[in-house]
Design a protein around this motif. Structure first.
Motif, PDB file in Angstrom:
ATOM      1  N   ARG A 155       0.834  -1.206   0.000  1.00 11.24           N
ATOM      2  CA  ARG A 155       0.000   0.000   0.000  1.00 11.24           C
ATOM      3  C   ARG A 155       0.869   1.256   0.000  1.00 11.24           C
ATOM      4  N   PHE A 156       1.945   1.238   0.781  1.00 12.61           N
ATOM      5  CA  PHE A 156       2.886   2.351   0.818  1.00 12.61           C
ATOM      6  C   PHE A 156       3.417   2.660  -0.582  1.00 12.61           C
ATOM      7  N   TYR A 157       3.894   1.649  -1.281  1.00  9.53           N
ATOM      8  CA  TYR A 157       4.464   1.880  -2.612  1.00  9.53           C
ATOM      9  C   TYR A 157       3.392   2.179  -3.657  1.00  9.53           C
ATOM     10  N   ASP A 158       2.195   1.619  -3.496  1.00  6.33           N
ATOM     11  CA  ASP A 158       1.095   1.982  -4.407  1.00  6.33           C
ATOM     12  C   ASP A 158       0.784   3.472  -4.281  1.00  6.33           C
ATOM     13  N   LEU A 159       0.687   3.949  -3.045  1.00  6.60           N
ATOM     14  CA  LEU A 159       0.412   5.374  -2.825  1.00  6.60           C
ATOM     15  C   LEU A 159       1.535   6.237  -3.385  1.00  6.60           C
ATOM     16  N   MET A 160       2.768   5.851  -3.132  1.00  6.41           N
ATOM     17  CA  MET A 160       3.906   6.617  -3.629  1.00  6.41           C
ATOM     18  C   MET A 160       3.880   6.702  -5.150  1.00  6.41           C
ATOM     19  N   ASP A 161       3.496   5.639  -5.774  1.00  3.06           N
ATOM     20  CA  ASP A 161       3.480   5.574  -7.237  1.00  3.06           C
ATOM     21  C   ASP A 161       2.305   6.349  -7.843  1.00  3.06           C
ATOM     22  N   LEU A 162       1.210   6.462  -7.100  1.00  2.00           N
ATOM     23  CA  LEU A 162      -0.025   7.018  -7.661  1.00  2.00           C
ATOM     24  C   LEU A 162      -0.308   8.469  -7.284  1.00  2.00           C
ATOM     25  N   GLU A 163       0.093   8.879  -6.096  1.00  2.00           N
ATOM     26  CA  GLU A 163      -0.321  10.178  -5.585  1.00  2.00           C
ATOM     27  C   GLU A 163       0.696  11.273  -5.923  1.00  2.00           C
ATOM     28  N   GLU A 191       1.336  14.043  -4.578  1.00  2.00           N
ATOM     29  CA  GLU A 191       1.977  14.685  -3.438  1.00  2.00           C
ATOM     30  C   GLU A 191       3.274  13.979  -3.017  1.00  2.00           C
ATOM     31  N   PHE A 192       3.537  12.793  -3.600  1.00  2.00           N
ATOM     32  CA  PHE A 192       4.744  12.038  -3.262  1.00  2.00           C
ATOM     33  C   PHE A 192       5.745  12.009  -4.420  1.00  2.00           C
ATOM     34  N   THR A 193       5.635  12.969  -5.336  1.00  2.00           N
ATOM     35  CA  THR A 193       6.468  12.999  -6.532  1.00  2.00           C
ATOM     36  C   THR A 193       7.955  13.064  -6.217  1.00  2.00           C
ATOM     37  N   GLU A 194       8.339  13.915  -5.293  1.00  2.00           N
ATOM     38  CA  GLU A 194       9.756  14.060  -4.953  1.00  2.00           C
ATOM     39  C   GLU A 194      10.311  12.758  -4.366  1.00  2.00           C
ATOM     40  N   LEU A 195       9.555  12.133  -3.502  1.00  2.00           N
ATOM     41  CA  LEU A 195       9.944  10.843  -2.923  1.00  2.00           C
ATOM     42  C   LEU A 195      10.028   9.776  -4.004  1.00  2.00           C
ATOM     43  N   ARG A 196       9.027   9.729  -4.865  1.00  2.00           N
ATOM     44  CA  ARG A 196       9.001   8.712  -5.930  1.00  2.00           C
ATOM     45  C   ARG A 196      10.197   8.840  -6.855  1.00  2.00           C
ATOM     46  N   ALA A 197      10.625  10.068  -7.111  1.00  4.00           N
ATOM     47  CA  ALA A 197      11.737  10.319  -8.029  1.00  4.00           C
ATOM     48  C   ALA A 197      13.054   9.732  -7.524  1.00  4.00           C
ATOM     49  N   LEU A 198      13.157   9.459  -6.252  1.00  2.04           N
ATOM     50  CA  LEU A 198      14.381   8.872  -5.692  1.00  2.04           C
ATOM     51  C   LEU A 198      14.452   7.362  -5.874  1.00  2.04           C
ATOM     52  N   HIS A 199      13.389   6.777  -6.394  1.00  3.94           N
ATOM     53  CA  HIS A 199      13.296   5.320  -6.541  1.00  3.94           C
ATOM     54  C   HIS A 199      13.464   4.896  -8.001  1.00  3.94           C
ATOM     55  N   PRO A 200      13.800   3.629  -8.210  1.00  2.00           N
ATOM     56  CA  PRO A 200      13.917   3.124  -9.581  1.00  2.00           C
ATOM     57  C   PRO A 200      12.574   3.155 -10.310  1.00  2.00           C
ATOM     58  N   THR A 201      12.622   3.017 -11.618  1.00  2.00           N
ATOM     59  CA  THR A 201      11.405   3.018 -12.427  1.00  2.00           C
ATOM     60  C   THR A 201      10.427   1.956 -11.944  1.00  2.00           C
ATOM     61  N   LEU A 206       9.263  -0.531  -8.918  1.00  2.00           N
ATOM     62  CA  LEU A 206       9.371  -0.529  -7.458  1.00  2.00           C
ATOM     63  C   LEU A 206       9.466  -1.925  -6.845  1.00  2.00           C
ATOM     64  N   ASP A 207       9.538  -2.956  -7.664  1.00  2.00           N
ATOM     65  CA  ASP A 207       9.534  -4.328  -7.147  1.00  2.00           C
ATOM     66  C   ASP A 207      10.659  -4.570  -6.138  1.00  2.00           C
ATOM     67  N   GLY A 208      11.874  -4.175  -6.472  1.00  2.00           N
ATOM     68  CA  GLY A 208      12.996  -4.373  -5.561  1.00  2.00           C
ATOM     69  C   GLY A 208      12.847  -3.567  -4.284  1.00  2.00           C
ATOM     70  N   SER A 209      12.363  -2.349  -4.422  1.00  2.00           N
ATOM     71  CA  SER A 209      12.149  -1.495  -3.246  1.00  2.00           C
ATOM     72  C   SER A 209      11.086  -2.095  -2.340  1.00  2.00           C
ATOM     73  N   ARG A 210      10.030  -2.600  -2.939  1.00  2.00           N
ATOM     74  CA  ARG A 210       8.971  -3.250  -2.151  1.00  2.00           C
ATOM     75  C   ARG A 210       9.540  -4.405  -1.342  1.00  2.00           C
ATOM     76  N   MET A 224       3.512   6.729   4.532  1.00  2.00           N
ATOM     77  CA  MET A 224       3.413   5.612   5.467  1.00  2.00           C
ATOM     78  C   MET A 224       2.193   5.778   6.371  1.00  2.00           C
ATOM     79  N   ALA A 225       1.898   6.994   6.812  1.00  3.86           N
ATOM     80  CA  ALA A 225       0.718   7.223   7.655  1.00  3.86           C
ATOM     81  C   ALA A 225      -0.554   6.843   6.899  1.00  3.86           C
ATOM     82  N   PHE A 226      -0.639   7.249   5.636  1.00  2.00           N
ATOM     83  CA  PHE A 226      -1.802   6.871   4.817  1.00  2.00           C
ATOM     84  C   PHE A 226      -1.887   5.357   4.659  1.00  2.00           C
ATOM     85  N   ALA A 227      -0.748   4.716   4.406  1.00  2.00           N
ATOM     86  CA  ALA A 227      -0.742   3.258   4.222  1.00  2.00           C
ATOM     87  C   ALA A 227      -1.205   2.552   5.492  1.00  2.00           C
ATOM     88  N   LEU A 228      -0.712   2.982   6.642  1.00  2.00           N
ATOM     89  CA  LEU A 228      -1.134   2.382   7.908  1.00  2.00           C
ATOM     90  C   LEU A 228      -2.637   2.535   8.110  1.00  2.00           C
TER      91      LEU A 228
END
Length: 130
Positions: A24-32, A34-44, A46-50, A97-101
């Protein structure tokens, strides 16, 4: 006697719930947006990050030490030093993470306890001012 960290793993709901939280955390990061800056620090992809966050949180919360079995000591700060982590990225990580929880239905008291712990680590990871 059961340790507090083991209780966290059980209180969260064990393996399936830790995985659900991470997904859920990574789904939100990928979709929302408001998390663009955070998402940009991750690989294209997210499987490995998950997987890495799931493995880490499993052991951190008192479950199986899946991350340590694969990579050894997490050395979180050292592994994150190449990425510009400032207040904005920290706050995006925390909000995501708060949203995911909340989205997976973690009880409020436990959610507050986890957010406090996550904040301490997230703030420690900062390596930039902004």
């Amino acid at each position: 006697m059961t340790s507090e960290s083991t209780l966290l793993y059980d209180l969260i709901g064990g393996d399936a719930r830790v995985r659900e939280l991470v997904d859920r955390f990574y789904d939100l990061m990928d979709l929302e947006p408001e998390f663009t800056e955070l998402r940009a620090l991750h690989p294209t992809t997210l499987d490995g990050s998950r997987d890495k966050l799931y493995w880490f949180l499993s052991g951190w919360s008192g479950g199986p030490d899946l991350y340590i079995e694969r990579f050894g000591h997490p050395r979180l700060r050292a592994r994150h030093l190449p990425y510009p982590i400032g207040v904005s990225v920290r706050d995006q990580w925390m909000q995501c993470m708060a949203f995911a929880l909340q989205d997976i239905g973690v009880e409020e008291g436990l959610r507050d306890r986890l957010i406090t712990s996550f904040y301490q680590t997230a703030d420690w990871m900062r390596n930039r001012e902004g």
